[in-house]
Design a protein around this motif. Sequence first.
Motif, PDB file in Angstrom:
ATOM      1  N   THR A   1       0.821  -1.203   0.000  1.00  0.00           N
ATOM      2  CA  THR A   1       0.000   0.000   0.000  1.00  0.00           C
ATOM      3  C   THR A   1       0.856   1.255   0.000  1.00  0.00           C
ATOM      4  O   THR A   1       0.521   2.229  -0.672  1.00  0.00           O
ATOM      5  N   ASP A   2       1.986   1.254   0.719  1.00  0.00           N
ATOM      6  CA  ASP A   2       2.874   2.420   0.729  1.00  0.00           C
ATOM      7  C   ASP A   2       3.385   2.739  -0.675  1.00  0.00           C
ATOM      8  O   ASP A   2       3.467   3.908  -1.049  1.00  0.00           O
ATOM      9  N   ASP A   3       3.712   1.707  -1.450  1.00  0.00           N
ATOM     10  CA  ASP A   3       4.171   1.915  -2.824  1.00  0.00           C
ATOM     11  C   ASP A   3       3.057   2.486  -3.696  1.00  0.00           C
ATOM     12  O   ASP A   3       3.292   3.365  -4.523  1.00  0.00           O
ATOM     13  N   ILE A   4       1.844   1.995  -3.505  1.00  0.00           N
ATOM     14  CA  ILE A   4       0.703   2.478  -4.284  1.00  0.00           C
ATOM     15  C   ILE A   4       0.418   3.939  -3.937  1.00  0.00           C
ATOM     16  O   ILE A   4       0.149   4.758  -4.822  1.00  0.00           O
ATOM     17  N   ILE A   5       0.499   4.276  -2.654  1.00  0.00           N
ATOM     18  CA  ILE A   5       0.274   5.657  -2.227  1.00  0.00           C
ATOM     19  C   ILE A   5       1.359   6.569  -2.779  1.00  0.00           C
ATOM     20  O   ILE A   5       1.065   7.658  -3.300  1.00  0.00           O
TER      21      ILE A   5
ATOM     22  N   TRP B   1      -5.091   5.234   1.235  1.00  0.00           N
ATOM     23  CA  TRP B   1      -5.788   4.204   0.475  1.00  0.00           C
ATOM     24  C   TRP B   1      -7.231   4.143   0.962  1.00  0.00           C
ATOM     25  O   TRP B   1      -7.481   4.145   2.164  1.00  0.00           O
ATOM     26  N   ASN B   2      -8.188   4.101   0.028  1.00  0.00           N
ATOM     27  CA  ASN B   2      -9.597   4.004   0.370  1.00  0.00           C
ATOM     28  C   ASN B   2     -10.106   2.658  -0.131  1.00  0.00           C
ATOM     29  O   ASN B   2     -10.283   2.472  -1.336  1.00  0.00           O
ATOM     30  N   ASP B   3     -10.321   1.718   0.799  1.00  0.00           N
ATOM     31  CA  ASP B   3     -10.772   0.373   0.424  1.00  0.00           C
ATOM     32  C   ASP B   3     -12.086   0.402  -0.339  1.00  0.00           C
ATOM     33  O   ASP B   3     -12.256  -0.306  -1.327  1.00  0.00           O
TER      34      ASP B   3
ATOM     35  N   VAL C   1      -6.537   5.376  -4.326  1.00  0.00           N
ATOM     36  CA  VAL C   1      -5.820   6.252  -3.405  1.00  0.00           C
ATOM     37  C   VAL C   1      -6.462   7.627  -3.509  1.00  0.00           C
ATOM     38  O   VAL C   1      -6.681   8.135  -4.611  1.00  0.00           O
TER      39      VAL C   1
ATOM     40  N   GLN D   1      -6.583   5.491  -9.390  1.00  0.00           N
ATOM     41  CA  GLN D   1      -6.858   4.057  -9.477  1.00  0.00           C
ATOM     42  C   GLN D   1      -5.976   3.466 -10.565  1.00  0.00           C
ATOM     43  O   GLN D   1      -5.938   3.999 -11.687  1.00  0.00           O
TER      44      GLN D   1
END
Length: 139
Positions: A2-6, A74-76, A81, A111
């Motif tokens: 998630t950190d990488d995606i953010i 991140w928004n599930d 994001v 996204q």
Amino acid sequence: MTDDIIAEAKRVVAAYLERSMAKDADGARGYMAPGCEIVFTGGRRMDGPEDPPAFNAKRYASVQKRPLRTDAVWNDEAGAVHVWTIGHLYGSWPDGAAFDGNRYVDFFAVQDGLIVRTEVWNDSAEILLARAGLAEAPL
């Protein structure tokens, strides 16, 4: 993960804003998903990255953003994001008078590495009303 995606979403937003402020619609479009929703100040819906600079050309002689902060999470539920940039606009009004410190908040939903929605808010309408003598100046 998630950190990488953010981090990637924040990079996408920064690159989009750089291209957008340079009035490079084709460059900005490269960071947007097809059908990206653009909602500008006052709830104005726009069709593409060329529309915000065209709108701004009617409101300002020149305008730039001075980002002060970028937050992302991140928004599930959305599967995206959510990124917010907060800062000040600076430039000049159509009459040539300089301005600075005009607060703004930009929201982005990112996204799969592309912006799927952006919303823009700022103090310009309040400032323009005050300049016209129709409202008190913002703090």
